[in-house]
Design an enzyme around this catalytic site. Structure first.
Site, PDB file in Angstrom:
ATOM      1  N   ALA A   8      -1.465  -2.702  -4.583  1.00 42.92           N
ATOM      2  CA  ALA A   8      -1.194  -1.265  -4.504  1.00 42.92           C
ATOM      3  C   ALA A   8      -1.709  -0.706  -3.194  1.00 42.92           C
ATOM      4  CB  ALA A   8      -1.831  -0.558  -5.689  1.00 42.92           C
ATOM      5  N   CYS A   9      -0.905  -0.762  -2.171  1.00 47.18           N
ATOM      6  CA  CYS A   9      -1.297  -0.270  -0.863  1.00 47.18           C
ATOM      7  C   CYS A   9      -0.306   0.796  -0.400  1.00 47.18           C
ATOM      8  CB  CYS A   9      -1.313  -1.417   0.150  1.00 47.18           C
ATOM      9  SG  CYS A   9      -2.385  -2.783  -0.332  1.00 47.18           S
TER      10      CYS A   9
END
Length: 485
Positions: free
Chosen positions: A23-24
């Site tokens: 999750a970037c």
């Protein structure tokens, strides 16, 4: 991975760790629309709430040629001599290096990876390769050997076409002239586009490259079989007009998890777009309403739907959409390739350890011999010295009384630190330019000493802040005293 669970001040401090930056959020800014003519690439690396990242310099000729990933067994023979480069590895490399981002001595930058997902139906046609190139290896095996942003795409593409990719990922390459964004779509198919100089992009864990000009060799690259792969498998009516995102992307979770982050970021840089976060589509590239500054990029990376009902700290619907800034952000980086200073000092890697909302971005010239020791420390257990845990603890202490502590304590310190660092960076630039002319051999030592000063100042201010927050938190504890005792 090990599981660490704990609570401090009502805030979850440890969580299950899984070694993938699932999750970037990424921000890319073309040089014509940045405030000073720099190319800017930036990304939050999100994975665990108690998982230290390090920031190091890998010397030239320091890598073993017979590379074997401790994560998935990927193997390759590396070129004989690696360049010097900065890197942001895990504190525990027993399951892979995960070097995340850095700049090499040719002033080429790389940030990897922006994780995404491909449709299962498409992966059945060209599956991921179990021991192919994966996130833990990608920076280590590519960044020390590339000479330009475009060469980075070409270099990685050759590896993927020969050995395959183990994951669906987005990778960013930049130099002072251009930025390239590359997506690994399947086991062997990939596509890459050059970021227009007059535009920017916000990318969030979803395949984002849409329709491409198959004949534009200056701004588009792709795997040799990509077009035939689409046509042979009837993945689109016409390959020439196909959106790579629509053909390959598994977009099922986008409405909650990904697209709102893109729209929120675009609303910050281009308020005139007036996106509703419930919109289902977006353009990969947009033009900003005004020149994009570093603080504006930072504001995007710190965003948690501030001031809206979706605000994860103060909103009435905090779980509606996944925000950009999250408790499991381990580090955030902004890599700036400046065009208004000598080449020797042009690259600055701004590093924010921990959660950027309550942390500061500290500038590091990348033409240095080593990083401060505090950036080479930190594990999955809190300590009083490492950069990671100093900044992480500020977030832990702030969140229980967020509205008060953020406004009264964190923001004043953050502003003070930024003002000081901007002033010191400007002074250091001027002195470095003199050294380049008069005694260039002394430059690296001077820059290394300078960034140590930047780091010491910021860490000192945050350690003072943490002490103040502990005292204020303690004072919040209600105690009823009997007057007779």
């Amino acid at each position: 991975m090990k599981k660490w669970i704990g609570i401090l001040g009502g805030v979850i401090l440890f969580s299950t760790a899984t070694l993938t930056a699932e999750a970037c959020t990424t921000v890319l800014v073309g040089k014509d629309v940045s405030y000073d003519g720099s190319t800017i690439i930036a990304r939050n690396e999100d994975m665990g709430t108690a998982w230290a990242k390090h920031f190091v310099v890998r010397p030239e000729k320091s890598l073993e040629r017979d590379y074997v990933s401790k994560g998935n067994g990927f193997k390759m023979t590396l070129p004989e001599n690696n360049m010097r480069y900065t890197a942001m590895p895990e504190w525990d490399v027993s399951e892979g290096m995960y070097e995340a981002a850095g700049v090499n001595s040719k002033n080429v930058s790389m940030s990897a990876t922006e994780s995404a997902t491909t449709k299962e139906s498409v992966l059945k046609l060209d599956p991921h390769v179990e021991d192919g190139m994966a996130e833990d290896s990608i920076v280590t095996c590519v960044l020390p050997y590339i000479t330009s942003a475009k060469n980075g795409v070409e270099y990685l593409a050759k590896i993927v076409e020969e050995k395959g990719s183990a994951e669906t990922n987005g990778i960013i390459f930049s130099d002072k002239n251009e930025i390239w964004y590359m997506e690994l779509l399947t086991g062997h198919e990939w596509v890459a586009v050059r970021v227009p100089d007059d535009q920017y992009a916000v990318i969030a864990n979803t395949l984002s490259i849409q329709q491409i000009d198959w004949n534009d060799k200056e701004n588009v690259m792709y795997s040799k079989n990509l077009k035939s792969f689409i046509e042979k498998n009837k993945l689109a009516d016409k390959a020439e007009k196909a959106s790579m995102r629509e053909v390959f992307g598994d977009l099922e979770e986008d409405g909650h998890y990904n697209t709102p982050r893109v729209l929120a970021g675009q609303n910050i840089i281009s308020p005139s777009l007036k996106h509703e976060l419930t919109e289902e589509s977006f353009n990969l590239f947009e033009k900003p309403d005004e020149k994009v500054t570093l603080p504006k990029v930072e504001f995007v990376l710190r965003n948690h739907y501030n001031g809206t009902k979706y605000d994860t700290y103060e909103g009435s619907e905090p779980e509606k959409f996944r925000p950009i800034n999250v408790p499991r952000t381990m580090e955030s980086h902004i890599i700036q390739a400046r065009n208004d200073v000598p080449e020797e000092i042009s690259m600055v890697q701004w590093v924010s350890m921990g959660v950027p909302d309550t942390s500061s971005y500290v500038p590091f010239y990348t033409n240095i011999t080593e990083t401060p020791k505090e950036y080479q420390m930190g594990t999955d257990k809190p300590d009083a010295e490492s950069a990671y845990w100093t900044y992480r603890m500020t977030n832990v202490l702030t969140v229980p009384y967020y509205a008060e502590f953020k406004k009264e304590d964190v923001l004043p310190v953050r502003k003070e630190v930024r003002k000081h660092l901007d002033e010191e960076l400007a002074k250091t630039d001027k002195e470095a330019e003199k050294i380049i002319k008069e005694n260039p051999e002394a430059l690296q030592e001077y820059l290394t000493k300078s960034v140590k000063g930047f780091s010491d100042y910021s860490l000192g201010k945050y350690k003072e802040l943490n002490s103040d927050l502990i005292i204020k938190s303690t004072e919040k504890t209600k105690v009823d005293h009997k007057k007779s005792l």
